[in-house]
Design a protein around this motif. Sequence first.
Motif, PDB file in Angstrom:
ATOM      1  N   ARG A 192       8.598  39.575  13.105  1.00  0.00           N
ATOM      2  CA  ARG A 192       9.051  40.705  13.050  1.00  0.00           C
ATOM      3  C   ARG A 192      10.728  40.810  12.573  1.00  0.00           C
ATOM      4  O   ARG A 192      11.151  41.710  12.748  1.00  0.00           O
ATOM      5  CB  ARG A 192       8.693  41.745  13.646  1.00  0.00           C
ATOM      6  CG  ARG A 192       6.819  41.536  14.024  1.00  0.00           C
ATOM      7  CD  ARG A 192       6.645  42.371  15.269  1.00  0.00           C
ATOM      8  NE  ARG A 192       5.348  41.864  15.279  1.00  0.00           N
ATOM      9  CZ  ARG A 192       4.552  43.487  15.076  1.00  0.00           C
ATOM     10  NH1 ARG A 192       4.942  44.159  14.022  1.00  0.00           N
ATOM     11  NH2 ARG A 192       2.946  43.225  15.122  1.00  0.00           N
ATOM     12  N   GLY A 193      11.546  40.220  12.972  1.00  0.00           N
ATOM     13  CA  GLY A 193      12.742  40.770  12.662  1.00  0.00           C
ATOM     14  C   GLY A 193      13.347  41.151  13.842  1.00  0.00           C
ATOM     15  O   GLY A 193      14.548  41.223  14.415  1.00  0.00           O
ATOM     16  N   ALA A 194      12.690  40.938  15.328  1.00  0.00           N
ATOM     17  CA  ALA A 194      13.373  41.817  16.257  1.00  0.00           C
ATOM     18  C   ALA A 194      13.151  40.288  17.408  1.00  0.00           C
ATOM     19  O   ALA A 194      13.629  38.985  17.239  1.00  0.00           O
ATOM     20  CB  ALA A 194      12.149  41.385  17.285  1.00  0.00           C
ATOM     21  N   THR A 195      14.441  40.276  17.675  1.00  0.00           N
ATOM     22  CA  THR A 195      14.918  39.935  19.029  1.00  0.00           C
ATOM     23  C   THR A 195      14.431  39.960  20.334  1.00  0.00           C
ATOM     24  O   THR A 195      14.418  40.112  21.245  1.00  0.00           O
ATOM     25  CB  THR A 195      16.569  40.200  18.632  1.00  0.00           C
ATOM     26  OG1 THR A 195      17.213  40.639  18.026  1.00  0.00           O
ATOM     27  CG2 THR A 195      17.571  39.099  19.689  1.00  0.00           C
ATOM     28  N   TYR A 196      14.259  38.237  21.085  1.00  0.00           N
ATOM     29  CA  TYR A 196      12.766  37.881  22.119  1.00  0.00           C
ATOM     30  C   TYR A 196      14.457  37.371  22.918  1.00  0.00           C
ATOM     31  O   TYR A 196      14.682  36.293  22.669  1.00  0.00           O
ATOM     32  CB  TYR A 196      12.328  37.270  21.779  1.00  0.00           C
ATOM     33  CG  TYR A 196      11.405  36.457  22.967  1.00  0.00           C
ATOM     34  CD1 TYR A 196       9.836  37.675  23.391  1.00  0.00           C
ATOM     35  CD2 TYR A 196      11.411  35.823  23.659  1.00  0.00           C
ATOM     36  CE1 TYR A 196       9.519  36.962  24.155  1.00  0.00           C
ATOM     37  CE2 TYR A 196      11.018  35.132  24.692  1.00  0.00           C
ATOM     38  CZ  TYR A 196       9.917  36.003  25.571  1.00  0.00           C
ATOM     39  OH  TYR A 196       8.900  35.865  26.206  1.00  0.00           O
ATOM     40  N   SER A 197      14.767  38.321  24.340  1.00  0.00           N
ATOM     41  CA  SER A 197      15.863  38.220  24.676  1.00  0.00           C
ATOM     42  C   SER A 197      15.353  38.867  26.361  1.00  0.00           C
ATOM     43  O   SER A 197      15.075  39.789  26.667  1.00  0.00           O
ATOM     44  CB  SER A 197      17.045  37.872  24.615  1.00  0.00           C
ATOM     45  OG  SER A 197      17.649  39.238  24.216  1.00  0.00           O
ATOM     46  N   ARG A 198      15.290  38.068  27.238  1.00  0.00           N
ATOM     47  CA  ARG A 198      15.805  38.214  28.339  1.00  0.00           C
ATOM     48  C   ARG A 198      13.670  39.283  28.873  1.00  0.00           C
ATOM     49  O   ARG A 198      14.706  40.730  28.688  1.00  0.00           O
ATOM     50  CB  ARG A 198      16.666  39.302  29.319  1.00  0.00           C
ATOM     51  CG  ARG A 198      17.804  37.870  29.017  1.00  0.00           C
ATOM     52  CD  ARG A 198      19.035  38.731  29.376  1.00  0.00           C
ATOM     53  NE  ARG A 198      19.056  39.351  31.115  1.00  0.00           N
ATOM     54  CZ  ARG A 198      19.861  39.925  31.672  1.00  0.00           C
ATOM     55  NH1 ARG A 198      21.161  39.914  31.341  1.00  0.00           N
ATOM     56  NH2 ARG A 198      20.101  40.325  33.424  1.00  0.00           N
ATOM     57  N   PRO A 199      12.998  38.668  28.358  1.00  0.00           N
ATOM     58  CA  PRO A 199      11.818  39.550  28.308  1.00  0.00           C
ATOM     59  C   PRO A 199      11.342  40.351  29.183  1.00  0.00           C
ATOM     60  O   PRO A 199      11.411  41.623  29.190  1.00  0.00           O
ATOM     61  CB  PRO A 199      10.862  39.002  28.248  1.00  0.00           C
ATOM     62  CG  PRO A 199      11.354  37.502  28.316  1.00  0.00           C
ATOM     63  CD  PRO A 199      12.638  37.842  27.937  1.00  0.00           C
ATOM     64  N   LEU A 200      12.074  40.474  30.966  1.00  0.00           N
ATOM     65  CA  LEU A 200      12.010  41.040  31.902  1.00  0.00           C
ATOM     66  C   LEU A 200      12.516  42.498  31.808  1.00  0.00           C
ATOM     67  O   LEU A 200      12.255  43.580  31.594  1.00  0.00           O
ATOM     68  CB  LEU A 200      11.846  40.592  33.229  1.00  0.00           C
ATOM     69  CG  LEU A 200      11.801  41.395  34.613  1.00  0.00           C
ATOM     70  CD1 LEU A 200      10.311  41.328  34.869  1.00  0.00           C
ATOM     71  CD2 LEU A 200      13.025  40.221  35.880  1.00  0.00           C
ATOM     72  N   GLY A 201      13.818  41.942  31.252  1.00  0.00           N
ATOM     73  CA  GLY A 201      14.898  43.064  31.010  1.00  0.00           C
ATOM     74  C   GLY A 201      14.300  44.383  29.745  1.00  0.00           C
ATOM     75  O   GLY A 201      14.495  45.166  30.195  1.00  0.00           O
ATOM     76  N   GLN A 202      14.401  43.838  28.974  1.00  0.00           N
ATOM     77  CA  GLN A 202      13.537  44.226  27.410  1.00  0.00           C
ATOM     78  C   GLN A 202      12.446  45.234  27.965  1.00  0.00           C
ATOM     79  O   GLN A 202      12.292  46.084  27.341  1.00  0.00           O
ATOM     80  CB  GLN A 202      13.032  43.121  26.911  1.00  0.00           C
ATOM     81  CG  GLN A 202      14.076  42.603  25.985  1.00  0.00           C
ATOM     82  CD  GLN A 202      13.593  41.914  25.294  1.00  0.00           C
ATOM     83  OE1 GLN A 202      13.030  40.532  25.060  1.00  0.00           O
ATOM     84  NE2 GLN A 202      14.519  42.168  23.392  1.00  0.00           N
TER      85      GLN A 202
END
Length: 319
Positions: free
Chosen positions: A130-140
């Motif tokens: 999707r062109g999305a950035t997956y980083s620090r999922p809990l914070g997201q």
Amino acid sequence: MSDHASAASAPTPVSAAARPPVEARLGKVGVWSGQFDFSPAGTVREAVAELDDLGYSTLWTGEVKGREVLVTAGLMLAATRRMTIATGIAQILARNPLTMTAGQLALAEAHPGRFLLGLGVSHAELMSIRGATYSRPLGQMRAYLDEMDRMAAEQYRAVPPEGTQPRVLAALGPKMLELARDRADGAHTYFVPPEHTAAARAVLGPGKLLVPEQAFVLHPDATEARELARRHTGSYLRLPNYTNNLRRYGFTDGDFTDGGSDRLVDTIVPWGDVDVLLGRVKEHLDAGADQVAVQVLDFDRRGLPRRQWRELAPALLSL
């Protein structure tokens, strides 16, 4: 309320204490299926109407690269009279918080008491598509919930549904489960053994929803059933969120190769007759699940397991 919320204004999260206890008529057993994307809309309507008529109380469906899941939920809600439709899950990085909030509230207003929003950060591999950035999922997830609450309070302009609308989070690890406890109405877990359900209930505490998914092959032959099961497990064992979680329950690298060891496959996807499935469902319920979302696998890669849903209904719905 101002029509123009300041971009600099701080989000106002809804605390756990501010969320009233969820009133969800889910039943002890629901159906989970990702197969509807392979059927035309008319067949989807027919199949979900049959599930409703059979007496299943809840249908869970997710999104990967098929139909947009809130559109799918609307299609299913319109085709049923009684059943709750739940997203398992709607990917938060696939839409902004206002879009997610608007979808949830519109469906809840149109179909009172029959829509349950399951939210998840998903996986890095799927978000890259999707062109999305997956980083620090809990914070997201935490920031996303803040924005959803703010958008519902300050920006949504359509006719609202009555009351606070339920949401659950896709959660495996302790920290995401804690967030599901504190900022949502519970957790929807996936690809987990009953031991995880017990651990999740310990984190969530009483009064929060806990709905694990449970895959199953209704077939008596071990070789054929495991072959089908490995088609399922192999796709998930590529995702570190799942393998890291399974390590907590005694599985090792040797269990993750070639679609999974027999031990792993039989744990995640039991096979056999209805009594085998009933036994596993009861294990989850005894461990603290409110509902078990049963995903019946079928040898037809693009088919719907409608025969199995019919065959299993009397036993599952007697629980």
